[in-house]
Design a protein around this motif. Sequence first.
Motif, mmCIF file in Angstrom:
data_model
loop_
_atom_site.group_PDB
_atom_site.id
_atom_site.type_symbol
_atom_site.label_atom_id
_atom_site.label_comp_id
_atom_site.label_asym_id
_atom_site.label_seq_id
_atom_site.Cartn_x
_atom_site.Cartn_y
_atom_site.Cartn_z
ATOM 1 N N PHE A 103 0.737 -1.182 -0.080
ATOM 2 C CA PHE A 103 -0.145 0.131 -0.028
ATOM 3 C C PHE A 103 0.665 1.341 -0.193
ATOM 4 O O PHE A 103 0.639 2.121 -0.807
ATOM 5 N N PHE A 104 1.952 1.218 0.885
ATOM 6 C CA PHE A 104 2.765 2.576 1.006
ATOM 7 C C PHE A 104 3.658 2.595 -0.196
ATOM 8 O O PHE A 104 3.836 3.869 -0.597
ATOM 9 N N SER A 105 4.051 1.719 -0.629
ATOM 10 C CA SER A 105 4.826 1.746 -2.010
ATOM 11 C C SER A 105 4.047 2.079 -3.063
ATOM 12 O O SER A 105 4.602 2.697 -4.243
ATOM 13 N N SER A 106 2.745 2.026 -3.143
ATOM 14 C CA SER A 106 1.936 2.522 -4.317
ATOM 15 C C SER A 106 1.833 3.951 -4.481
ATOM 16 O O SER A 106 2.055 4.355 -5.612
ATOM 17 N N PHE A 107 2.546 4.652 -3.381
ATOM 18 C CA PHE A 107 2.500 6.112 -3.260
ATOM 19 C C PHE A 107 3.466 6.368 -4.304
ATOM 20 O O PHE A 107 3.689 7.521 -5.113
ATOM 21 N N VAL A 108 4.792 5.737 -4.216
ATOM 22 C CA VAL A 108 6.133 6.034 -4.925
ATOM 23 C C VAL A 108 5.617 5.788 -6.475
ATOM 24 O O VAL A 108 6.061 6.453 -7.225
ATOM 25 N N ILE A 109 4.975 4.697 -6.520
ATOM 26 C CA ILE A 109 4.611 4.375 -8.064
ATOM 27 C C ILE A 109 3.735 5.258 -8.795
ATOM 28 O O ILE A 109 3.690 5.758 -9.948
ATOM 29 N N LEU A 110 2.778 5.860 -7.657
ATOM 30 C CA LEU A 110 1.908 7.036 -8.365
ATOM 31 C C LEU A 110 2.664 8.296 -8.718
ATOM 32 O O LEU A 110 2.286 8.868 -9.529
ATOM 33 N N THR A 111 3.876 8.573 -7.997
ATOM 34 C CA THR A 111 4.644 9.640 -8.473
ATOM 35 C C THR A 111 5.050 9.584 -9.735
ATOM 36 O O THR A 111 5.536 10.598 -10.443
ATOM 37 N N ILE A 112 5.500 8.415 -10.280
ATOM 38 C CA ILE A 112 5.840 8.339 -11.787
ATOM 39 C C ILE A 112 4.474 8.036 -12.656
ATOM 40 O O ILE A 112 4.744 7.661 -13.872
ATOM 41 N N ASN A 113 3.354 8.492 -12.248
ATOM 42 C CA ASN A 113 2.096 8.428 -13.050
ATOM 43 C C ASN A 113 1.809 6.928 -13.572
ATOM 44 O O ASN A 113 1.260 6.957 -14.837
ATOM 45 N N LYS A 114 2.186 6.067 -12.749
ATOM 46 C CA LYS A 114 2.042 4.803 -13.152
ATOM 47 C C LYS A 114 0.591 4.218 -12.108
ATOM 48 O O LYS A 114 0.863 4.567 -11.011
ATOM 49 N N SER A 115 -0.072 3.157 -12.729
ATOM 50 C CA SER A 115 -1.051 2.730 -11.907
ATOM 51 C C SER A 115 -0.504 1.563 -10.951
ATOM 52 O O SER A 115 -0.052 0.554 -11.636
ATOM 53 N N PRO A 116 -0.531 1.661 -9.605
ATOM 54 C CA PRO A 116 0.048 0.580 -8.770
ATOM 55 C C PRO A 116 -0.564 -0.636 -8.882
ATOM 56 O O PRO A 116 0.079 -2.038 -9.113
ATOM 57 N N LEU A 117 -1.991 -0.795 -9.216
ATOM 58 C CA LEU A 117 -2.650 -1.963 -9.578
ATOM 59 C C LEU A 117 -2.163 -2.694 -10.786
ATOM 60 O O LEU A 117 -1.760 -3.768 -10.951
#
Lengths: 295, 363
Positions: B24-38
């Motif tokens: 869940f927390f690492s999803s925010f890192v993925i969001l910073t590069i405009n990718k979907s965590p899912l």
Amino acid sequence: MDFIVELIASSLRMTVPILLTGIGAVYTERAGVVNIGLEGMMIVGSFWGALGSFYFGPYVGFLMGMSAGMALALIHAVASVTFRVNQIVSGVALNILAFGSSRFLSQVFFKMATTSPHVKGLRPVKIPVLGDTSPIIVLAFILVPFTAFILEKTVFGLRLKSVGENPLAADTLGVNVFKFKYAGVLLSGLLAGLAGTYLSLEHTGMYVEGMTQGKGFIALAAMIFGNWTPYGTMWASLLFGFAESLSFRVVESNVIPYQFIKMIPYLLTLAVLAGVVRKSTPPAADGIPYEREMH
Amino acid sequence: MKKNYKILTLKILAPFIAIFLAAFFSSFVILTINKSPLEVFYTMFKFSFRRLDSIAIILYNSTPLIFSGLAVAIAFRMGLFNIGVEGQYLIGTFLAAFVGFSLEGLPPFIHIPLLILSGMLGGMIWAYLPIYLKIRKGVHEVISTIMLNYIAYSLIHYLISEIFIDRSQKLLIRTPKLAPSALMPKLHGVLALFGIELPKHVYLNWFFVIAVLLAIAIYYIVYYTPFGFELRAVGQNPEASRTAGIDKEKVFYKGFLLSGAIAGLVGLSDLMSYFGYMDLDFPRGYGFDGIAVALIGQNDPFGIILASILFGFLRRGAEGIQTLLNVPMDTIVILQALMIITIVIINKIVGDYIKRLEKKGAR
């Protein structure tokens, strides 16, 4: 003469990152929290400092580097003070987090995993004999008497120390133990972040992966060698800084393979600790999470 | 009885909650590069479990981590931190490589065990200094092992690029190749008997089996031998173990050297199958992965096997997200670091809750 001045100047430059982080270590350990994550806080400082300077100039760079160090420190405080998890485990995790996140973000912003473009540092100040000097070097040495004053003469410093020596007694006297532990940890993150930013902006002029080279751990050793005091930490940091700058001279002379020269700071750290630890006295409650009795 | 089930469920559930929170927390890192965590997590699964050889690669990836996790866990059991697995396995790998390329003409059933023993010896040598410094000089093992990691990096660099460099070729800085008799056979032959055909580019080898057997052996040692009892006693209650007449220093020495010996095995699966030589790019970081693996696996040998397979999967998945989605592989380093933090926090919360339950029961 020139050689000696240059050796002194380079020793001071090498000393500063260890000294700043070492003073940070004094704050956190005097509050009773061991912070192995200082290395990671330096790493994020070096990266975010370079990032800030690249886009907005050196002042924003320093601000961002110190904030990044504090942000990591905040995680350490939440984990080890609020949740009372093992402080070493938390610190190790933060070092990994710092390494991974800097590498990740470096690819995003600089399009390279391991280096940044050239970044600007602060305008140097003129100092007699030494000539042009980074203001951070001056600041680091001013911080030594300043920290000694804070710890010995101010209410804040005395309470901070009481929390590291005997948290139960401090708590009984109405000192907010958790607040002071947070303060100690956050200050150490701020200073380690500053030290990291110094490395990328002032020392090298760019961010390079792994540029901290274990200086966060060496700073901890310097603090132990300095018996948990600011002045002691300064002398120990000067020793490490001098050894490192001297070793560069030896590399240039090409007598000893440079891989062995690179080992010197680490061997020196081991030797210093082996010689000194038994004679030093850490704060009585250092490393022990404080827990109010459950009823 | 009902309460015991509750405690057991909580203990098993804890790692899963931690993994979920870390994701869940690492999803925010993925969001910073405009990718979907899912999409990222879905791609990791799809890429890893699409084909049979992917699963074999995951098991190959997990092999060094099982050794590393076991080495860290043995020290944890005594209340010590072996952050030096990193340096210990590099020294062990080099010593094994040395035996591998300098001896020739031995039959594999002698040569391979010789390499394994050399690896263990190298790990033990590098583990000896920190435990000596701890017991004799009071130097905390965390700092000394970290310093020795840096020293090992430089030493290995020197040995490979200056002394034992393979001069028969000009392109690469690496040691000579290991003798064919020093290479660990792959598992392909045995698996083929069961109708499982693996392609050639998979390097799953007998070290995976050795790692699993070692985990079983460690389980037996820790729970069913006097030494294992002493190990746990020193870690859990140093005061009581002293009154019980346990020589703490002796246990520290034995336990830490055992940890170092296991650490010496970490790099061998890569050395003796995929690489066949040691170079400056030999994989690093297994020592730190081992800390995460030991914590997620709750210091239990079987938990460590499962956690290693999880990490092996993450590494495989990371290759997938890098090639298919252009998301940096380092996402999983962030994920692993977050897992360490979430697992220790959740263990603490669960531990406190269990304590409270037991207190209630006692009343």
